[in-house]
Design a protein around this motif. Structure first.
Motif, PDB file in Angstrom:
ATOM      1  N   GLU A 195      40.633  30.563  44.610  1.00 42.06           N
ATOM      2  CA  GLU A 195      41.679  30.092  45.510  1.00 42.06           C
ATOM      3  C   GLU A 195      42.125  28.674  45.159  1.00 42.06           C
ATOM      4  O   GLU A 195      43.297  28.332  45.331  1.00 42.06           O
ATOM      5  N   ALA A 196      41.206  27.869  44.642  1.00 42.51           N
ATOM      6  CA  ALA A 196      41.585  26.519  44.209  1.00 42.51           C
ATOM      7  C   ALA A 196      42.574  26.558  43.050  1.00 42.51           C
ATOM      8  O   ALA A 196      43.322  25.603  42.829  1.00 42.51           O
ATOM      9  N   ARG A 197      42.605  27.680  42.333  1.00 39.60           N
ATOM     10  CA  ARG A 197      43.528  27.843  41.199  1.00 39.60           C
ATOM     11  C   ARG A 197      44.709  28.736  41.559  1.00 39.60           C
ATOM     12  O   ARG A 197      45.425  29.211  40.685  1.00 39.60           O
ATOM     13  N   GLY A 198      44.868  29.026  42.858  1.00 37.07           N
ATOM     14  CA  GLY A 198      46.040  29.762  43.310  1.00 37.07           C
ATOM     15  C   GLY A 198      45.904  31.265  43.282  1.00 37.07           C
ATOM     16  O   GLY A 198      46.914  31.976  43.350  1.00 37.07           O
ATOM     17  N   VAL A 199      44.671  31.776  43.191  1.00 40.62           N
ATOM     18  CA  VAL A 199      44.456  33.223  43.154  1.00 40.62           C
ATOM     19  C   VAL A 199      43.899  33.671  44.503  1.00 40.62           C
ATOM     20  O   VAL A 199      42.802  33.254  44.894  1.00 40.62           O
ATOM     21  N   HIS A 200      44.632  34.515  45.205  1.00 45.51           N
ATOM     22  CA  HIS A 200      44.222  34.964  46.533  1.00 45.51           C
ATOM     23  C   HIS A 200      44.005  36.478  46.606  1.00 45.51           C
ATOM     24  O   HIS A 200      43.466  36.970  47.584  1.00 45.51           O
ATOM     25  N   LYS A 201      44.447  37.186  45.566  1.00 46.28           N
ATOM     26  CA  LYS A 201      44.283  38.643  45.533  1.00 46.28           C
ATOM     27  C   LYS A 201      43.024  38.973  44.738  1.00 46.28           C
ATOM     28  O   LYS A 201      43.036  39.000  43.506  1.00 46.28           O
ATOM     29  N   CYS A 202      41.929  39.166  45.465  1.00 45.99           N
ATOM     30  CA  CYS A 202      40.643  39.430  44.824  1.00 45.99           C
ATOM     31  C   CYS A 202      39.940  40.606  45.491  1.00 45.99           C
ATOM     32  O   CYS A 202      40.112  40.850  46.692  1.00 45.99           O
ATOM     33  N   PHE A 203      39.158  41.312  44.706  1.00 46.65           N
ATOM     34  CA  PHE A 203      38.221  42.322  45.197  1.00 46.65           C
ATOM     35  C   PHE A 203      36.812  41.799  44.932  1.00 46.65           C
ATOM     36  O   PHE A 203      36.600  41.051  43.971  1.00 46.65           O
ATOM     37  N   VAL A 204      35.842  42.203  45.758  1.00 49.88           N
ATOM     38  CA  VAL A 204      34.452  41.809  45.515  1.00 49.88           C
ATOM     39  C   VAL A 204      33.640  43.063  45.180  1.00 49.88           C
ATOM     40  O   VAL A 204      33.619  44.028  45.936  1.00 49.88           O
ATOM     41  N   ASP A 205      32.998  43.034  44.015  1.00 46.13           N
ATOM     42  CA  ASP A 205      32.264  44.182  43.477  1.00 46.13           C
ATOM     43  C   ASP A 205      30.784  43.827  43.366  1.00 46.13           C
ATOM     44  O   ASP A 205      30.414  42.958  42.579  1.00 46.13           O
ATOM     45  N   PRO A 206      29.904  44.505  44.131  1.00 42.24           N
ATOM     46  CA  PRO A 206      28.464  44.211  44.086  1.00 42.24           C
ATOM     47  C   PRO A 206      27.784  44.490  42.747  1.00 42.24           C
ATOM     48  O   PRO A 206      26.602  44.193  42.580  1.00 42.24           O
ATOM     49  N   GLY A 207      28.494  45.078  41.797  1.00 43.18           N
ATOM     50  CA  GLY A 207      27.952  45.182  40.443  1.00 43.18           C
ATOM     51  C   GLY A 207      27.009  46.346  40.202  1.00 43.18           C
ATOM     52  O   GLY A 207      26.052  46.221  39.435  1.00 43.18           O
ATOM     53  N   LEU A 208      27.292  47.491  40.804  1.00 45.74           N
ATOM     54  CA  LEU A 208      26.410  48.653  40.632  1.00 45.74           C
ATOM     55  C   LEU A 208      26.579  49.333  39.277  1.00 45.74           C
ATOM     56  O   LEU A 208      25.803  50.222  38.941  1.00 45.74           O
ATOM     57  N   GLY A 209      27.562  48.935  38.492  1.00 41.50           N
ATOM     58  CA  GLY A 209      27.820  49.623  37.227  1.00 41.50           C
ATOM     59  C   GLY A 209      27.113  49.046  36.020  1.00 41.50           C
ATOM     60  O   GLY A 209      27.346  49.509  34.896  1.00 41.50           O
ATOM     61  N   PHE A 210      26.247  48.058  36.223  1.00 44.91           N
ATOM     62  CA  PHE A 210      25.619  47.395  35.080  1.00 44.91           C
ATOM     63  C   PHE A 210      24.191  47.892  34.862  1.00 44.91           C
ATOM     64  O   PHE A 210      23.532  48.348  35.793  1.00 44.91           O
ATOM     65  N   TYR A 211      23.719  47.764  33.634  1.00 47.35           N
ATOM     66  CA  TYR A 211      22.462  48.387  33.223  1.00 47.35           C
ATOM     67  C   TYR A 211      21.388  47.327  32.972  1.00 47.35           C
ATOM     68  O   TYR A 211      21.230  46.825  31.865  1.00 47.35           O
ATOM     69  N   TYR A 212      20.654  47.018  34.026  1.00 47.68           N
ATOM     70  CA  TYR A 212      19.542  46.082  33.911  1.00 47.68           C
ATOM     71  C   TYR A 212      18.292  46.825  33.429  1.00 47.68           C
ATOM     72  O   TYR A 212      18.106  48.013  33.700  1.00 47.68           O
TER      73      TYR A 212
END
Length: 297
Positions: A195-212
């Motif tokens: 938002e400090a850089r003018g971006v207000h359209k965001c989604f939040v993804d908990p990251g279930l697609g990564f392979y730890y």
């Protein structure tokens, strides 16, 4: 086994989160409202990707799949040129751009909202110039540069929770019994920078697609995924749509029935308050969600 008592406990402890509204926003000339669940269809241009049904070996095949995903009910088409699997081949920026542009450009011309999955700003720049409207940001090392690009092109950004620089550089997953406060702190920091850089359209993804390393093909992984879906509504407090990747869960469904996994998890994700689902099985998942809609109407 998951049962009504578990659901009651979750709501009893966190019911106030349901009072928070998540506003919609304009994207690519259309209004996205989050009073219903949107689907993101997947195109994998890497042959290393595990879900072979979404792998496209040519640009023509990828464009055909993208158009079919739109007809099947996908609101957004997500395209990636490098698999997130640990042992998959790495592709430099120019290789990725060379694979992505012949798919992005015709799909944009066909009216698709196109998302590009990458952690490389130079890849996202070239795809934005070709009309991509969403950056699926799978690493935060150069997040500020990506936010500047998003502001310049009016693009939305999918912010992914990741314990590492990017999906190819993760180790073991440090898990807490309740991940939501950790996720909220992480996303508040990133959202503040965006938002400090003018971006207000965001989604939040908990990251279930990564392979730890410690969360591969295990009951612990499935339990973590289920818990994340059921607690998604608690992140409404961030004021941004919750974006979740539907798992494959071979440890639960086996090889023969693995395509049943995403529709199953879609039910938990929708009941838990996820606004946007990334799925390889758009046709099946859309039908599942339509069935859930029958209850509401």
């Amino acid at each position: 086994m998951l049962n009504p008592r578990h659901l009651a406990q979750i709501l009893q402890a966190n019911g106030e989160a349901l009072e928070h509204e998540v506003p919609g926003f304009e994207l690519g000339g259309r209004e996205l409202r989050f009073d219903r669940t949107h689907l993101v269809g997947v195109i994998n241009l890497s042959t290393d990707s595990w879900y072979k049904e979404s792998v496209c070996r040519t640009s023509e095949e990828a464009v055909t799949r993208g158009l079919q995903l739109m007809r099947n009910g996908a609101s957004i088409i997500d395209i990636g040129a490098e698999s997130t699997l640990p042992d998959a081949a790495r592709r430099d920026a120019e290789q990725q751009v060379g694979m992505l542009l012949p798919v992005v450009e015709p799909l944009v011309k066909a009216g698709a909202l196109v998302s590009v999955e990458s952690y490389r700003p130079e890849v996202l720049l070239r795809c934005a110039e070709a009309g991509a409207q969403v950056f699926n940001l799978t690493g935060i090392k150069e997040a500020d540069e990506v936010f500047d690009l998003a502001a310049r092109f009016g693009a939305a950004v999918i912010l992914c929770y990741i314990q590492g620089a990017n999906p190819r550089e993760v180790e073991s997953f440090e898990r807490s019994e309740d991940m939501v406060p950790i996720l909220e702190d992480y996303f508040r920091g990133l959202l503040g920078r965006a938002e400090a850089r003018g971006v207000h359209k965001c989604f939040v993804d908990p990251g279930l697609g990564f392979y730890y390393k410690n969360l591969q093909d295990s009951g612990e992984r499935v339990s973590h995924q289920i818990r994340t879906f059921l607690h998604a509504f608690r992140m409404w407090r961030l004021g941004k749509p919750v974006f979740n990747v539907l798992p494959h869960a071979p440890e639960a469904f086996g090889a023969e029935e693995r395509r049943a996994a995403e529709p199953f998890f879609a039910v938990l994700a929708a009941l838990g308050g996820t606004h946007v689902l990334r799925t390889h099985e758009v046709f099946k998942v859309r039908r599942v969600l339509d069935a859930l809609e029958m209850y509401r109407s």
